[in-house]
Design a protein around this motif. Structure first.
Motif, PDB file in Angstrom:
ATOM      1  N   THR A   1      89.641 151.529  39.587  1.00  0.00           N
ATOM      2  CA  THR A   1      90.873 150.849  39.955  1.00  0.00           C
ATOM      3  C   THR A   1      91.430 151.504  41.203  1.00  0.00           C
ATOM      4  O   THR A   1      91.489 152.735  41.293  1.00  0.00           O
ATOM      5  CB  THR A   1      91.909 150.952  38.818  1.00  0.00           C
ATOM      6  OG1 THR A   1      91.338 150.426  37.625  1.00  0.00           O
ATOM      7  CG2 THR A   1      93.173 150.189  39.160  1.00  0.00           C
TER       8      THR A   1
ATOM      9  N   THR B   1      83.922 147.481  41.726  1.00  0.00           N
ATOM     10  CA  THR B   1      82.677 147.929  41.110  1.00  0.00           C
ATOM     11  C   THR B   1      81.838 148.614  42.173  1.00  0.00           C
ATOM     12  O   THR B   1      81.547 148.025  43.211  1.00  0.00           O
ATOM     13  CB  THR B   1      81.894 146.734  40.523  1.00  0.00           C
ATOM     14  OG1 THR B   1      82.733 146.079  39.583  1.00  0.00           O
ATOM     15  CG2 THR B   1      80.639 147.197  39.842  1.00  0.00           C
TER      16      THR B   1
ATOM     17  N   GLU C   1      90.564 145.939  40.689  1.00  0.00           N
ATOM     18  CA  GLU C   1      89.423 146.621  40.074  1.00  0.00           C
ATOM     19  C   GLU C   1      88.209 146.394  40.949  1.00  0.00           C
ATOM     20  O   GLU C   1      87.938 145.269  41.370  1.00  0.00           O
ATOM     21  CB  GLU C   1      89.178 146.096  38.661  1.00  0.00           C
ATOM     22  CG  GLU C   1      90.229 146.542  37.680  1.00  0.00           C
ATOM     23  CD  GLU C   1      89.783 146.368  36.238  1.00  0.00           C
ATOM     24  OE1 GLU C   1      88.615 146.024  36.015  1.00  0.00           O
ATOM     25  OE2 GLU C   1      90.622 146.586  35.357  1.00  0.00           O
TER      26      GLU C   1
ATOM     27  N   LYS D   1      82.983 151.268  37.304  1.00  0.00           N
ATOM     28  CA  LYS D   1      84.188 150.460  37.478  1.00  0.00           C
ATOM     29  C   LYS D   1      85.347 151.385  37.817  1.00  0.00           C
ATOM     30  O   LYS D   1      85.509 152.438  37.217  1.00  0.00           O
ATOM     31  CB  LYS D   1      84.487 149.682  36.212  1.00  0.00           C
ATOM     32  CG  LYS D   1      83.400 148.715  35.831  1.00  0.00           C
ATOM     33  CD  LYS D   1      83.981 147.415  35.402  1.00  0.00           C
ATOM     34  CE  LYS D   1      82.902 146.448  34.992  1.00  0.00           C
ATOM     35  NZ  LYS D   1      82.430 145.643  36.059  1.00  0.00           N
TER      36      LYS D   1
END
Length: 103
Positions: free
Chosen positions: A62, A34, A32, A60
């Motif tokens: 993935t 940011t 993950e 955010k």
């Protein structure tokens, strides 16, 4: 809600759940990440524009995969000068899925 993010020298309009291929970033598949360089946030009629970035906003995401785009062929030629040059290029990318936008 949507956001305009800046990554890899380019700007992208993103919303939650979208998949996106961006310039390669050093991250493992499944990690993950940011993204904090948010240029604009929008929700319905309300829009927040940063100067240059919106403070406290983040996206955010993935990492889904790392890969390379299709080959681009570059051909240069000067007519009647016996000059020809062939070149190819494949750009690396990181595919991400936007999980959420906060700000």
């Amino acid at each position: 809600m949507y956001a305009v993010i800046k990554t890899g020298g380019k700007q992208y309009r993103v919303a939650a759940g979208e998949k996106l291929k961006i310039e390669q970033i050093p991250a493992e598949v499944g990690a993950e990440i940011t993204l904090d360089q948010i240029l604009m946030l929008g929700e319905g009629e309300s829009v927040k524009i940063g100067t240059p970035f919106v403070t406290g906003a983040a996206v955010k995401a993935t990492v889904l995969s790392q890969g390379r785009h299709d080959k681009i062929k570059i051909f240069k030629m000067r007519r009647r000068k016996h000059y020809q040059k062939h070149q190819g290029h494949r750009q690396n990318y990181t595919e991400i899925r936007i999980d959420g936008i906060s700000g």
